[in-house]
Write a protein that holds these residues in place. Structure first.
Motif, short mmCIF file in Angstrom:
data_model
loop_
_atom_site.label_atom_id
_atom_site.label_comp_id
_atom_site.label_asym_id
_atom_site.label_seq_id
_atom_site.Cartn_x
_atom_site.Cartn_y
_atom_site.Cartn_z
N ARG A 170 -2.31 -2.75 -6.34
CA ARG A 170 -2.32 -1.35 -6.78
C ARG A 170 -1.89 -1.21 -8.22
O ARG A 170 -1.71 -0.12 -8.71
CB ARG A 170 -1.36 -0.56 -5.89
N ARG A 171 -1.63 -2.31 -8.87
CA ARG A 171 -1.09 -2.19 -10.21
C ARG A 171 -2.17 -2.44 -11.23
O ARG A 171 -3.09 -3.19 -11.00
CB ARG A 171 -0.02 -3.25 -10.42
N ASP A 172 -1.97 -1.88 -12.39
CA ASP A 172 -2.87 -2.20 -13.47
C ASP A 172 -2.30 -3.41 -14.19
O ASP A 172 -1.15 -3.80 -13.97
CB ASP A 172 -3.00 -1.02 -14.41
N GLN B 123 -3.28 4.63 -9.78
CA GLN B 123 -2.57 3.53 -9.13
C GLN B 123 -2.26 3.84 -7.67
O GLN B 123 -2.32 2.98 -6.82
CB GLN B 123 -1.25 3.27 -9.85
N ASN C 234 -0.08 -7.06 -6.98
CA ASN C 234 -0.96 -6.57 -8.03
C ASN C 234 -2.08 -5.65 -7.55
O ASN C 234 -2.76 -5.06 -8.35
CB ASN C 234 -1.59 -7.75 -8.77
N MET D 101 -8.22 -1.34 -14.19
CA MET D 101 -7.87 0.07 -14.25
C MET D 101 -9.03 0.91 -14.81
O MET D 101 -9.34 1.96 -14.28
CB MET D 101 -6.65 0.20 -15.17
N HIS E 101 -10.16 -6.37 -8.96
CA HIS E 101 -8.79 -6.76 -9.16
C HIS E 101 -8.26 -6.31 -10.52
O HIS E 101 -8.78 -6.71 -11.55
CB HIS E 101 -8.76 -8.27 -9.06
N LEU E 102 -7.22 -5.49 -10.51
CA LEU E 102 -6.48 -5.12 -11.72
C LEU E 102 -7.31 -4.39 -12.76
O LEU E 102 -6.90 -4.26 -13.89
CB LEU E 102 -5.90 -6.36 -12.40
#
Lengths: 505, 291
Positions: free
Chosen positions: B182-184, A310, B180, A321, A318-319
């Motif tokens: 840097r966020r999962d 993170q 968002n 992980m 985007h998003l």
């Protein structure tokens, strides 16, 4: 066709799985629920939401996924350890459930550590004297709630007991979950009076103790209907997720160990004796009578790698992980073992085993001008593994370990698996059953139904599908890092304290 | 108003614009900028200089092109009261209603639909304090608003209001994205979940929930299913029924009140959903708790 249905009530989700009578996975459904942090040290969950998610997962597995083709012979429960839920006489929760990660009982756990009965309680119960322990949590309730409230508590139960109570109207606790409460004598299989006195409660304020294969539970007729079952389906109380995961990894006898790295991590061994460590660094939980699961838990598993991703992983997507994690691990593969001399202490969340130091903090040490991001990625992976190894090294003072079985979302990633094998210098196996907690519950159910002779027999059905061999040159090199890692972890303790003081407003 | 502040122009015709200000501060001024409670919705752009402010009790370092958005009742100022060298510009809007626990209504001048206005209010509160880094468009829009008001060309009133709407849309979109980047997904979802719980009685739509996370509805639905096991609306219903279970057993409230409180538009709808999920009707469930 007959099948076994298991329910694993975890920290972030509940998973309902179905296995055939040879313990092969047929299908599964899951649902998630949140953890609330009303204060920094608090971690709570809504027991009603968990119960509804259980109903949803079971209903969609039984009604949609399995359909009419399969008939569940048994339903077996597994769940996270250490949760506390106070209920009143009507069985209504008096507040949110307090889960394992909650540290509000910090002072109570410390007081117990210092008290003369502390050592006796640890030896009798097998649960480390730590705020995670329900013993410390109930003490906290005793010290921090008005007596009028504390007297209203009919029983202190766990999330698993609540779910079973909602489904059956019966208040029972299995020996395995009981062995994680700090209140249960793992040698005599009764509530431990010393611990109960310390918490200020009576045995009547806890549920009735039953063995893990207790099958006298009866679903309420509304749920039999909702799940489209018949009264022929056996409902078996089951055990804790940690013990079931060890069984489900095929480890029930001495000589083998499991390593789990999910969000947190643990290394566990099985045996017929407890491990008596004078420094109280290990847990000894009960799988079933006379069968102990011993080991050490770490706070800093995959969650630390996720933190790194993170903060420092720049992904265009985007998003996503998972994609970023893959990219970073590929970068790290291009760095030689040892990350060019960069060493990482992963204690972002304080640490349990083997340090048991809540004030431990993270550190990168040895950075020089040539280090790049990829060195930091690799050092992060290696640091998480050194921490597991420091548990394993101590465990090996008590048990010889030949084979390592790894599971959990992170341990089974190729880079983690190879580093684990290299650091330990042992062959590492990944099993065909990825979700070992559910597999363990299925094996327990099948044994209860007489398909297997005993748990050892059941454990033999687990097969390894992937192995990693240690590179002995790397092993030798990692050994030198592990020494420095261990030395620093203890040496920095004063500075950790000083930094924590600066981190607290 | 202090002499250093230049009121950009006469706003008599725009009752919803409380102020439109450009502030150029050439020397350090003591006691000029204490922490103050704000009224109205304020969009503040940093143009020059470096500012160290307390915004909603937390220290922030602000640089040129940073944008702060404050809701009524929120506070901003320097911890020492000092105004550092630099320049700022801001607009303050007076919403028709935006009191504590009340939904945001900007006023008739805005073309943003009512539901999106309410969502805007909720987003500003849940992401408070809103500090957007390195975003140039808001100041460009402020300049265009200023020019329109000064030049009073044909139908400038319409143009000004459109530009304010544009400013708001720019901020909301940037907000969801920046939050968002840097966020999962699990973290973004946790924040959404908190918003759902805070206004359970609101008739949430999938589009609204997706906007909170900064995704389109299709991608959002897919992500929620993969992550939580539930469709977005089923997840919401789950939270609603869990809250209803608590209220049924812990309060004396009527079934109708509980239904409305937890976002069901009728007690009939509530009963069927409750029975479908739990196997019991709300009445049976309440009685069961009292046995």
């Amino acid at each position: 066709m007959d099948c076994i249905v298991t329910l694993d009530i975890g920290t972030t989700k509940v998973k309902a799985s179905a296995f055939d009578m040879s313990a092969n996975l047929i299908g599964w459904r899951q649902g998630t629920y949140p953890t609330f942090h009303p204060q920094p040290d608090y971690s709570e969950q809504d027991s009603e939401q968990i119960f509804l998610t259980v109903l949803y997962a079971l209903k969609s597995l039984l009604n949609d996924e399995l359909g009419k083709k399969y008939h569940p012979s048994a339903l077996v429960f597994g769940a996270s350890m250490h949760s506390v839920l106070p209920i009143d006489k009507q069985g209504v929760p008096l507040r949110n459930a307090v889960i394992w990660a909650d540290n509000r009982g910090r002072n109570e756990a410390n007081a117990l550590k210092q008290a003369p009965e502390g050592k006796l309680i640890y030896e009798a119960t097998g649960t480390p004297l730590h705020p995670m322990s329900p013993l410390a949590k109930i003490c906290w309730f005793h010290n921090h709630t008005p007596p009028t409230w504390f007297e209203k508590v009919y029983k202190f139960i766990s999330i698993k007991e609540y779910v079973i109570y909602q489904l059956t109207g019966q208040l029972v606790i299995d020996h395995s979950i009981a062995s994680s409460t700090g209140l249960f004598n793992i040698h005599t299989l009764t509530w431990e009076k010393l611990a109960l006195d310390f918490a200020g409660i009576k045995p009547q304020q806890l549920s009735e103790l039953v063995p893990i294969d207790f099958g006298e539970l009866k679903l309420k007729k509304e749920y039999v209907r909702l799940f489209r079952l018949t009264s022929a389906t056996k409902v078996i109380v089951g055990a804790s997720d940690g013990c079931l995961a060890t069984l489900g990894a095929g480890v029930v006898t001495e000589g083998d160990a499991t390593i789990t790295i999910g969000s947190s991590g643990a290394m566990r061994v099985a045996g017929n004796q407890v491990i008596q460590d004078s420094q109280q660094r290990f847990f000894n939980y009960l799988l079933t009578k006379g069968k102990y699961i011993s080991g050490g838990p770490t706070n800093n598993g995959g969650v630390v790698f996720e933190w790194f991703v993170q903060q420092f992983g720049t992904s265009g997507i985007h998003l996503d992980m998972d994609y970023t994690i893959k990219q970073l691990l590929m970068e790290a593969e291009r760095v030689p073992a040892g990350a060019g001399g960069l060493l990482f202490l992963p204690y972002l969340l304080g640490e349990r085993a083997p340090l048991w130091n809540a004030n431990a903090r993270g550190a990168y040490i040895g950075a020089n001008i040539t280090h790049e991001r990829r060195h930091f990625i690799r050092a992060t992976v290696e640091g998480i593994v050194y921490e597991i190894y420091s548990i394993g090294k101590l465990l090996q003072q008590y048990r010889s370990i030949q084979n390592l079985y790894i599971n959990g979302a992170y341990a089974t990633l190729p880079l983690f698996a190879q580093v684990l094998s290299d650091v330990f210098g042992k062959t590492v196996y990944i099993n065909d059953k990825h979700d070992s907690a559910s597999a363990g519950a299925a094996l327990l159910g099948l044994t209860h139904l007489g398909i297997f002779k005993d748990l050892e027999d059941a454990a033999r059905t687990i097969r390894s599908v992937e192995t990693y061999q240690p590179n002995l040159t790397h092993h030798e090199r990692y050994g030198r890092f592990a020494e420095i890692f261990e030395r620093l972890s203890y040496k920095l303790s004063e500075d950790f304290d000083a930094l924590v003081a600066l981190q607290t407003p | 108003m202090s002499p250093f502040v230049q009121q950009l122009t006469s706003l008599a015709e725009f009752t919803h614009i409380k102020e439109l200000i450009r502030l150029k501060n050439p020397i350090v001024k003591l006691l000029e900028w204490p922490v103050r409670i704000q009224s109205g919705i304020k969009v503040l752009c940093v143009l020059e200089g470096k500012f160290e402010w307390i915004i909603e009790n937390k220290l922030h370092f602000l640089y040129p092109n940073d944008v702060v958005v404050l809701c009524p009742g929120q506070s901003l100022g320097s911890p020492s009261g000092t105004l550092e060298i630099g320049s700022l510009a801001w607009i303050t809007l007076q919403p028709e209603s935006f009191e504590l626990h009340k939904e945001l209504a900007l006023g008739k001048w805005s073309a943003i639909n009512d539901n999106d206005q309410k969502l805007l209010g909720r987003l500003l509160v849940s992401h408070s304090p809103v500090v957007l880094n390195n975003l140039k468009q808001p100041y460009e829009l402020l300049q265009r608003i200023e020019n329109e008001i000064k030049q009073t060309e044909f139908a400038y009133q319409v143009r000004v209001n459109q530009l304010i709407d544009e400013l708001i849309v720019t901020i909301v979109r940037q907000l969801s994205q920046q939050q968002n980047q840097r966020r999962d997904f699990p973290q973004a979802f946790a924040q959404l979940e908190q918003m759902l719980r805070d206004s359970l009685d609101h008739p949430w739509t999938v589009e609204e929930m997706a906007a909170v996370v900064g995704l389109g509805s299709t991608a959002f639905t897919e992500k929620v299913k993969a992550f939580s096991g539930f469709s977005p609306l089923n997840y919401l219903i789950n939270i609603r029924i869990a809250e209803a279970m608590k209220q049924l057993r812990q309060s004396q409230k009527s079934l109708t009140d509980i239904a409305l409180d937890t976002g069901f538009y009728s007690s009939q709808h509530f009963s069927t959903t409750f029975k479908k999920l739990t196997g019991y009707t709300p009445g049976q469930f309440r009685k069961r708790g009292q046995e």
